[in-house]
Design an enzyme around this catalytic site. Structure first.
Site, PDB file in Angstrom:
ATOM      1  N   GLY A   1       0.814  -1.224   0.000  1.00  0.00           N
ATOM      2  CA  GLY A   1       0.000   0.000   0.000  1.00  0.00           C
ATOM      3  C   GLY A   1       0.844   1.269   0.000  1.00  0.00           C
ATOM      4  O   GLY A   1       0.655   2.164  -0.836  1.00  0.00           O
TER       5      GLY A   1
ATOM      6  N   ILE B   1       8.411  -9.077  -3.640  1.00  0.00           N
ATOM      7  CA  ILE B   1       8.397 -10.522  -3.955  1.00  0.00           C
ATOM      8  C   ILE B   1       7.636 -10.744  -5.257  1.00  0.00           C
ATOM      9  O   ILE B   1       8.002 -11.570  -6.078  1.00  0.00           O
ATOM     10  CB  ILE B   1       7.726 -11.341  -2.824  1.00  0.00           C
ATOM     11  CG1 ILE B   1       8.445 -11.082  -1.511  1.00  0.00           C
ATOM     12  CG2 ILE B   1       7.724 -12.831  -3.166  1.00  0.00           C
ATOM     13  CD1 ILE B   1       7.923 -11.910  -0.361  1.00  0.00           C
TER      14      ILE B   1
ATOM     15  N   LEU C   1      13.573 -10.847   0.286  1.00  0.00           N
ATOM     16  CA  LEU C   1      14.518 -10.209   1.226  1.00  0.00           C
ATOM     17  C   LEU C   1      15.319 -11.218   2.040  1.00  0.00           C
ATOM     18  O   LEU C   1      16.395 -10.911   2.530  1.00  0.00           O
ATOM     19  CB  LEU C   1      13.759  -9.273   2.173  1.00  0.00           C
ATOM     20  CG  LEU C   1      13.159  -8.014   1.555  1.00  0.00           C
ATOM     21  CD1 LEU C   1      12.225  -7.332   2.553  1.00  0.00           C
ATOM     22  CD2 LEU C   1      14.264  -7.053   1.116  1.00  0.00           C
TER      23      LEU C   1
ATOM     24  N   GLY D   1       9.968  -2.972   2.564  1.00  0.00           N
ATOM     25  CA  GLY D   1       9.698  -4.403   2.384  1.00  0.00           C
ATOM     26  C   GLY D   1       9.571  -5.153   3.697  1.00  0.00           C
ATOM     27  O   GLY D   1      10.052  -4.712   4.736  1.00  0.00           O
ATOM     28  N   GLY D   2       8.925  -6.324   3.624  1.00  0.00           N
ATOM     29  CA  GLY D   2       8.757  -7.183   4.799  1.00  0.00           C
ATOM     30  C   GLY D   2       7.304  -7.267   5.215  1.00  0.00           C
ATOM     31  O   GLY D   2       6.411  -6.799   4.515  1.00  0.00           O
TER      32      GLY D   2
ATOM     33  N   SER E   1       4.077  -6.304   7.365  1.00  0.00           N
ATOM     34  CA  SER E   1       3.679  -4.992   7.891  1.00  0.00           C
ATOM     35  C   SER E   1       2.573  -5.048   8.944  1.00  0.00           C
ATOM     36  O   SER E   1       2.019  -4.017   9.317  1.00  0.00           O
ATOM     37  CB  SER E   1       3.241  -4.095   6.732  1.00  0.00           C
ATOM     38  OG  SER E   1       2.110  -4.663   6.117  1.00  0.00           O
TER      39      SER E   1
ATOM     40  N   SER F   1       7.793   1.525  12.708  1.00  0.00           N
ATOM     41  CA  SER F   1       6.353   1.601  12.975  1.00  0.00           C
ATOM     42  C   SER F   1       6.087   2.091  14.389  1.00  0.00           C
ATOM     43  O   SER F   1       6.908   1.888  15.307  1.00  0.00           O
ATOM     44  CB  SER F   1       5.737   0.208  12.802  1.00  0.00           C
ATOM     45  OG  SER F   1       4.433   0.174  13.343  1.00  0.00           O
ATOM     46  N   ASN F   2       4.897   2.665  14.557  1.00  0.00           N
ATOM     47  CA  ASN F   2       4.440   3.060  15.901  1.00  0.00           C
ATOM     48  C   ASN F   2       4.394   1.842  16.829  1.00  0.00           C
ATOM     49  O   ASN F   2       4.437   1.985  18.045  1.00  0.00           O
ATOM     50  CB  ASN F   2       3.077   3.742  15.804  1.00  0.00           C
ATOM     51  CG  ASN F   2       1.929   2.814  15.434  1.00  0.00           C
ATOM     52  OD1 ASN F   2       1.259   2.260  16.297  1.00  0.00           O
ATOM     53  ND2 ASN F   2       1.678   2.629  14.139  1.00  0.00           N
TER      54      ASN F   2
ATOM     55  N   TYR G   1       5.754  -8.212  15.526  1.00  0.00           N
ATOM     56  CA  TYR G   1       5.992  -7.232  14.461  1.00  0.00           C
ATOM     57  C   TYR G   1       6.688  -5.981  15.014  1.00  0.00           C
ATOM     58  O   TYR G   1       7.682  -5.491  14.444  1.00  0.00           O
ATOM     59  CB  TYR G   1       4.642  -6.887  13.818  1.00  0.00           C
ATOM     60  CG  TYR G   1       4.619  -5.660  12.968  1.00  0.00           C
ATOM     61  CD1 TYR G   1       5.353  -5.590  11.785  1.00  0.00           C
ATOM     62  CD2 TYR G   1       3.848  -4.546  13.343  1.00  0.00           C
ATOM     63  CE1 TYR G   1       5.323  -4.449  11.001  1.00  0.00           C
ATOM     64  CE2 TYR G   1       3.813  -3.411  12.561  1.00  0.00           C
ATOM     65  CZ  TYR G   1       4.550  -3.360  11.396  1.00  0.00           C
ATOM     66  OH  TYR G   1       4.526  -2.228  10.620  1.00  0.00           O
TER      67      TYR G   1
END
Ligand code: 15L
Length: 278
Positions: A20, A41, A58, A78-79, A81, A117-118, A142
């Site tokens: 996104g 990917i 990755l 990447g990765g 989320s 990330s938060n 995560y």
């Protein structure tokens, strides 16, 4: 901000280009740099003839080395989320994150913008205001992987001279989706502004900033971003009605409501909400 090297001349790799945020950045950064190399990917939808896509997993260091070859900078989206089982997080974010920074070092890439990330600090209580110097308080496997990414970024910046901006992204959408997002929302244009600071700011060495717009209900002190010249234009409260409508559709979440990470905190929660969290 005066760019050390003309931005146009930079060759930039965007990992996670099919996701996104990747799709949004791919459109908004089009033409801003000499090359915008896309990787994921699977190929992004609607790839134009003028766009370059290079597939890579990755977790495969040799493949990651190929995609970073010849670029000046990387925007690493990447990765995985969201929260997932450990195997998936480990492969994509822990091994994948290491491979990305190590490949960047081997190929003398100068800059990395890391999408943190938060959720690296999700277990702080909502009545606290935290800066980027508060210890990490991840709310999920995560979130742990994002804290790991920030630590990895610091190592590669301090030891190997990489310039890195870690953006603890709140939630990127056109309008905040619910009440929690009124505190953490970032507009697409404000995120682009932060990414470009990471790619171009001449005196950046290593910095963590919050990926948030100018939100009246923010839980974060974003002084580090302002020092780098960030001037957010979005204001979550301008979309209050939209957020309240979204909130009305959500199930009650009394545990999640105590902490910044919301549902990432209440998921699998087995502790005492009175004594847990920062
Ligand atoms: C994130 O880190 C996720 O990538 C995104 O999907 C949202 O869940 C966001 O956090 C959030 O906290 O709203």
């Amino acid at each position: 901000m005066t760019a050390a090297k003309a931005p146009k001349a930079k060759r930039v790799l965007l990992t996670g280009a099919a996701g996104g945020i990747g799709t949004m950045l791919r459109r908004k950064l089009k033409g801003a740099y000499a090359e915008l190399r896309l990787s994921d990917i699977a190929a992004p939808k609607g790839l134009g003839r003028d766009e370059t896509f290079v597939q890579a997993d990755l977790a495969d260091l040799a493949a990651v080395e190929k995609i970073v070859e010849g670029v000046d900078a990387i925007v690493h989206l990447g990765g995985v989320s969201v929260e997932q089982p450990w195997d998936a997080i480990h492969r994509a974010n822990i091994v994948g994150g290491y491979n990305l920074f190590e490949a960047a070092r081997r190929h003398r890439v100068k800059r990395v913008v890391f999408a943190s990330s938060n959720h690296a600090v999700g277990f702080y209580r909502r009545n606290r205001r935290i800066g980027t110097d508060a210890p990490v308080r991840p709310d999920s496997r995560y979130g742990v992987s994002k804290a790991f990414g920030e630590a990895l970024a610091a190592l590669y910046a301090d030891k190997y001279g990489l310039r890195v901006l870690c953006i603890r992204i709140g939630n990127v959408t056109e309008k905040p989706a619910d009440v929690r997002r009124l505190s953490i929302w970032i507009s697409p244009d404000d995120l682009v502004q932060l990414v470009r600071i990471g790619l171009e700011h001449p005196s950046l060495t290593y910095e963590i900033v919050y990926g948030a717009s100018d939100n009246a209900r923010s839980w974060w002190d974003n002084a580090a971003a302002f020092r780098l010249g960030y001037r957010p234009a979005g204001r979550a409260e301008d979309h209050l009605a939209h957020a309240l409508e979204g909130q009305a559709r959500l199930p009650p979440d009394p545990i999640g409501d105590l902490f910044e990470g919301g549902p990432f905190c209440s998921s699998e929660f087995a502790g005492d909400p009175e004594t847990r969290g920062g």
